[in-house]
Design an enzyme around this catalytic site. Structure first.
Site, PDB file in Angstrom:
ATOM      1  N   SER A  13       0.848  -1.193   0.000  1.00 42.57           N
ATOM      2  CA  SER A  13       0.000   0.000   0.000  1.00 42.57           C
ATOM      3  C   SER A  13       0.876   1.233   0.000  1.00 42.57           C
ATOM      4  CB  SER A  13      -0.897   0.005   1.240  1.00 42.57           C
ATOM      5  OG  SER A  13      -1.619   1.225   1.326  1.00 42.57           O
ATOM      6  N   HIS A  14       0.307   2.334  -0.430  1.00 42.58           N
ATOM      7  CA  HIS A  14       1.014   3.608  -0.363  1.00 42.58           C
ATOM      8  C   HIS A  14       1.109   4.116   1.071  1.00 42.58           C
ATOM      9  CE1 HIS A  14       0.520   3.481  -4.652  1.00 42.58           C
ATOM     10  NE2 HIS A  14       1.254   4.575  -4.757  1.00 42.58           N
ATOM     11  N   SER A  15       0.366   3.504   1.962  1.00 45.36           N
ATOM     12  CA  SER A  15       0.337   3.902   3.364  1.00 45.36           C
ATOM     13  C   SER A  15       0.788   2.739   4.246  1.00 45.36           C
ATOM     14  CB  SER A  15      -1.089   4.308   3.746  1.00 45.36           C
ATOM     15  OG  SER A  15      -1.250   4.331   5.145  1.00 45.36           O
ATOM     16  N   ASP A  38      -2.410  -1.778  -3.727  1.00 39.05           N
ATOM     17  CA  ASP A  38      -3.570  -0.909  -3.604  1.00 39.05           C
ATOM     18  C   ASP A  38      -3.808  -0.021  -4.822  1.00 39.05           C
ATOM     19  OD1 ASP A  38      -1.476   0.913  -3.125  1.00 39.05           O
ATOM     20  OD2 ASP A  38      -2.315   1.668  -1.241  1.00 39.05           O
ATOM     21  N   SER A  63       0.661   2.971  -9.052  1.00 39.45           N
ATOM     22  CA  SER A  63       2.118   3.014  -9.024  1.00 39.45           C
ATOM     23  C   SER A  63       2.701   1.860  -8.216  1.00 39.45           C
ATOM     24  CB  SER A  63       2.624   4.358  -8.504  1.00 39.45           C
ATOM     25  OG  SER A  63       2.202   4.577  -7.186  1.00 39.45           O
TER      26      SER A  63
END
Length: 137
Positions: A14-16, A75, A78
């Site tokens: 995930s980006h987070s 997610d 990118s």
């Protein structure tokens, strides 16, 4: 080389960092009692920001690899590109690593549950992909 007595590993990109960790906890918790397949979050950047990190993804994949394959769920777009680049390198991820086209949360739960039940890599991937058919109404 496959290790059929070992579970498939699952990596959640995930980006987070917080999202990846929370979805990993949710999926492991919903896998039920008993042994849970190895699952590792790979979220955020090294400095704690939003984004993806090839290093974090590689480390998470190495952490969950037991020789039966690794399913990687992502997610956003990118994250897909980062995993595809790692796969293209050929030596950055364990052998038998698959990028799974599946909804992030529902696919993660399905993947971890099926891997925990002893499914092979193809069945884990199929289970996660099947999450696209889940209806919410």
């Amino acid at each position: 080389m496959s290790a059929p007595d070992q579970p498939v590993g699952v990596v959640l990109v995930s980006h987070s960092r917080e999202v990846a960790e929370s979805v990993a906890r949710l999926a492991a918790g919903l896998a039920g009692g008993g042994a849970t397949a190895p699952v590792a979050p790979a979220g955020g950047t090294e400095d704690g920001g939003l984004g993806t990190s090839a290093e974090r993804i590689s480390a998470a994949a190495a952490q969950v690899d037991r020789g039966s394959g690794v399913a990687v769920l992502v997610d956003l777009g990118s994250a897909v590109l980062t995993v595809k680049a790692l796969l293209a390198e050929g030596d950055e991820l364990p052998e038998n690593t698959r990028l799974v086209d599946a909804p992030f949360v529902e696919g993660a739960v399905a993947a971890v549950v099926s891997a925990s039940a002893g499914a092979d890599l193809e069945a884990v991937v199929a289970s996660a992909q099947e999450a696209y058919t889940y209806r919410k109404q």
